[in-house]
Design a protein around this motif. Structure first.
Motif, PDB file in Angstrom:
ATOM      1  N   ASN A 130     -28.256  22.914  55.238  1.00  0.00           N
ATOM      2  CA  ASN A 130     -27.422  24.104  55.436  1.00  0.00           C
ATOM      3  C   ASN A 130     -26.846  24.622  54.108  1.00  0.00           C
ATOM      4  N   LEU A 131     -27.736  25.131  53.271  1.00  0.00           N
ATOM      5  CA  LEU A 131     -27.348  25.591  51.944  1.00  0.00           C
ATOM      6  C   LEU A 131     -27.180  27.105  51.903  1.00  0.00           C
ATOM      7  N   SER A 132     -26.269  27.569  51.077  1.00  0.00           N
ATOM      8  CA  SER A 132     -26.118  29.007  50.846  1.00  0.00           C
ATOM      9  C   SER A 132     -25.540  29.248  49.461  1.00  0.00           C
ATOM     10  N   PHE A 133     -25.879  30.403  48.867  1.00  0.00           N
ATOM     11  CA  PHE A 133     -25.368  30.729  47.534  1.00  0.00           C
ATOM     12  C   PHE A 133     -25.754  32.154  47.173  1.00  0.00           C
ATOM     13  N   ASN A 134     -25.170  32.651  46.089  1.00  0.00           N
ATOM     14  CA  ASN A 134     -25.539  33.949  45.524  1.00  0.00           C
ATOM     15  C   ASN A 134     -26.376  33.695  44.271  1.00  0.00           C
ATOM     16  N   TYR A 135     -27.536  34.335  44.221  1.00  0.00           N
ATOM     17  CA  TYR A 135     -28.528  34.010  43.195  1.00  0.00           C
ATOM     18  C   TYR A 135     -28.868  35.211  42.328  1.00  0.00           C
ATOM     19  N   THR A 136     -28.868  34.975  41.012  1.00  0.00           N
ATOM     20  CA  THR A 136     -29.273  35.997  40.045  1.00  0.00           C
ATOM     21  C   THR A 136     -30.379  35.421  39.169  1.00  0.00           C
ATOM     22  N   LEU A 137     -31.451  36.204  38.994  1.00  0.00           N
ATOM     23  CA  LEU A 137     -32.571  35.814  38.151  1.00  0.00           C
ATOM     24  C   LEU A 137     -33.049  37.047  37.409  1.00  0.00           C
ATOM     25  N   GLY A 138     -33.049  36.976  36.078  1.00  0.00           N
ATOM     26  CA  GLY A 138     -33.480  38.130  35.298  1.00  0.00           C
ATOM     27  C   GLY A 138     -33.701  37.775  33.839  1.00  0.00           C
ATOM     28  N   THR A 139     -33.678  38.808  32.995  1.00  0.00           N
ATOM     29  CA  THR A 139     -33.875  38.626  31.562  1.00  0.00           C
ATOM     30  C   THR A 139     -32.609  38.992  30.802  1.00  0.00           C
ATOM     31  N   GLU A 140     -32.535  38.546  29.559  1.00  0.00           N
ATOM     32  CA  GLU A 140     -31.392  38.888  28.711  1.00  0.00           C
ATOM     33  C   GLU A 140     -31.340  40.381  28.403  1.00  0.00           C
ATOM     34  N   ASP A 141     -32.447  41.080  28.618  1.00  0.00           N
ATOM     35  CA  ASP A 141     -32.484  42.530  28.394  1.00  0.00           C
ATOM     36  C   ASP A 141     -31.885  43.317  29.551  1.00  0.00           C
ATOM     37  N   GLY A 142     -31.427  42.621  30.574  1.00  0.00           N
ATOM     38  CA  GLY A 142     -30.772  43.299  31.695  1.00  0.00           C
ATOM     39  C   GLY A 142     -31.693  43.701  32.828  1.00  0.00           C
ATOM     40  N   GLU A 143     -32.909  43.166  32.848  1.00  0.00           N
ATOM     41  CA  GLU A 143     -33.808  43.420  33.973  1.00  0.00           C
ATOM     42  C   GLU A 143     -33.706  42.243  34.940  1.00  0.00           C
ATOM     43  N   TYR A 144     -33.613  42.550  36.241  1.00  0.00           N
ATOM     44  CA  TYR A 144     -33.378  41.498  37.217  1.00  0.00           C
ATOM     45  C   TYR A 144     -34.427  41.475  38.328  1.00  0.00           C
ATOM     46  N   VAL A 145     -34.854  40.268  38.665  1.00  0.00           N
ATOM     47  CA  VAL A 145     -35.644  40.073  39.877  1.00  0.00           C
ATOM     48  C   VAL A 145     -34.685  40.040  41.066  1.00  0.00           C
ATOM     49  N   PHE A 146     -33.597  39.288  40.923  1.00  0.00           N
ATOM     50  CA  PHE A 146     -32.528  39.217  41.914  1.00  0.00           C
ATOM     51  C   PHE A 146     -31.192  39.306  41.191  1.00  0.00           C
ATOM     52  N   GLU A 147     -30.235  39.986  41.782  1.00  0.00           N
ATOM     53  CA  GLU A 147     -28.892  40.062  41.211  1.00  0.00           C
ATOM     54  C   GLU A 147     -27.879  39.861  42.328  1.00  0.00           C
ATOM     55  N   ASN A 148     -27.213  38.711  42.286  1.00  0.00           N
ATOM     56  CA  ASN A 148     -26.217  38.340  43.299  1.00  0.00           C
ATOM     57  C   ASN A 148     -26.775  38.429  44.715  1.00  0.00           C
ATOM     58  N   GLN A 149     -28.008  38.023  44.884  1.00  0.00           N
ATOM     59  CA  GLN A 149     -28.608  38.034  46.216  1.00  0.00           C
ATOM     60  C   GLN A 149     -28.157  36.799  46.985  1.00  0.00           C
ATOM     61  N   HIS A 150     -27.650  37.029  48.192  1.00  0.00           N
ATOM     62  CA  HIS A 150     -27.201  35.906  49.014  1.00  0.00           C
ATOM     63  C   HIS A 150     -28.413  35.261  49.679  1.00  0.00           C
ATOM     64  N   VAL A 151     -28.550  33.952  49.494  1.00  0.00           N
ATOM     65  CA  VAL A 151     -29.669  33.229  50.079  1.00  0.00           C
ATOM     66  C   VAL A 151     -29.146  32.056  50.899  1.00  0.00           C
ATOM     67  N   THR A 152     -29.850  31.752  51.969  1.00  0.00           N
ATOM     68  CA  THR A 152     -29.425  30.659  52.843  1.00  0.00           C
ATOM     69  C   THR A 152     -30.621  29.828  53.280  1.00  0.00           C
TER      70      THR A 152
END
Length: 201
Positions: A130-152
């Motif tokens: 039963n895990l949950s969190f907010n996830y951000t994945l991107g580059t230092e240049d400010g491009e994001y695959v995910f930004e504060n996406q809630h995952v469970t």
């Protein structure tokens, strides 16, 4: 629920992943249905093995609860069998006394829809669920695959991730997110896991 600064994503249309105060290096993703490690991934294998030297336990691939209940087996499923080979080739993968995520690659379905394939690795002493969190994945240049996406990840669908075990995580991504993903490497990645919660058995 216990809280920890982890990183987590999710599988076969579930979502989750984590790494306690420590995120694994992002691996360059590859294309197609194959799950063979990329060159960057193999470099990360070496680092992960060094970090896990004190684990003392070989990593084991685990079926998701929903897949197991549907009669899937590791040997009889294309993705599971290829992931099992990766785990067997890297039995010390993961971070000692922590939960981490290992990026395998991007995969595509018959309609060319992209998904991010990962392994969630539990090196904590307890089973977690039963895990949950907010996830951000991107580059230092400010491009994001995910930004504060809630995952469970709920116990009913994913099951309980045992200690020294791993299972696949899959997160659907758009073509635009896929393009950003291809730009991420260990030198420019930005990874944030916030508000992570989990339960133990």
């Amino acid at each position: 629920m216990k809280k920890i600064g982890f990183m987590l994503l999710m599988v076969l249309l579930i979502i989750v992943s984590a790494a306690c105060s420590n995120t694994d290096d992002m691996n360059e993703n590859t294309t197609g249905d194959k799950t063979e490690p990329s060159e960057a991934q193999q470099e990360n294998d070496d680092q992960a093995e060094d970090e896990a030297d004190d684990n003392g336990e070989t990593l084991t691939l685990q079926l998701l609860k929903a897949d197991e209940e549907n009669g899937e087996t590791i040997e009889g499923h294309n993705i599971y069998s290829e992931l099992d080979q990766i785990v067997k080739d890297n039995p010390d993968m993961g971070v000692a006394n922590d939960f981490s995520v290992f990026v395998v690659n991007a995969i595509y379905d018959d309609e060319e829809n992209a998904k991010l394939l990962l392994l969630a690795i539990n090196r904590l002493p307890d089973p977690i669920k039963n895990l949950s969190f907010n996830y951000t994945l991107g580059t230092e240049d400010g491009e994001y695959v995910f930004e504060n996406q809630h995952v469970t990840m709920d116990e009913e669908t994913a099951g309980v991730l045992q200690p020294n075990s791993t299972f696949p995580l899959v997160l659907s991504i758009t073509p635009e997110q896929d393009e950003v993903l291809k730009k991420i490497d260990e030198n420019n990645q930005v990874v944030k896991i916030e508000d992570f919660e989990f339960e133990t058995e």
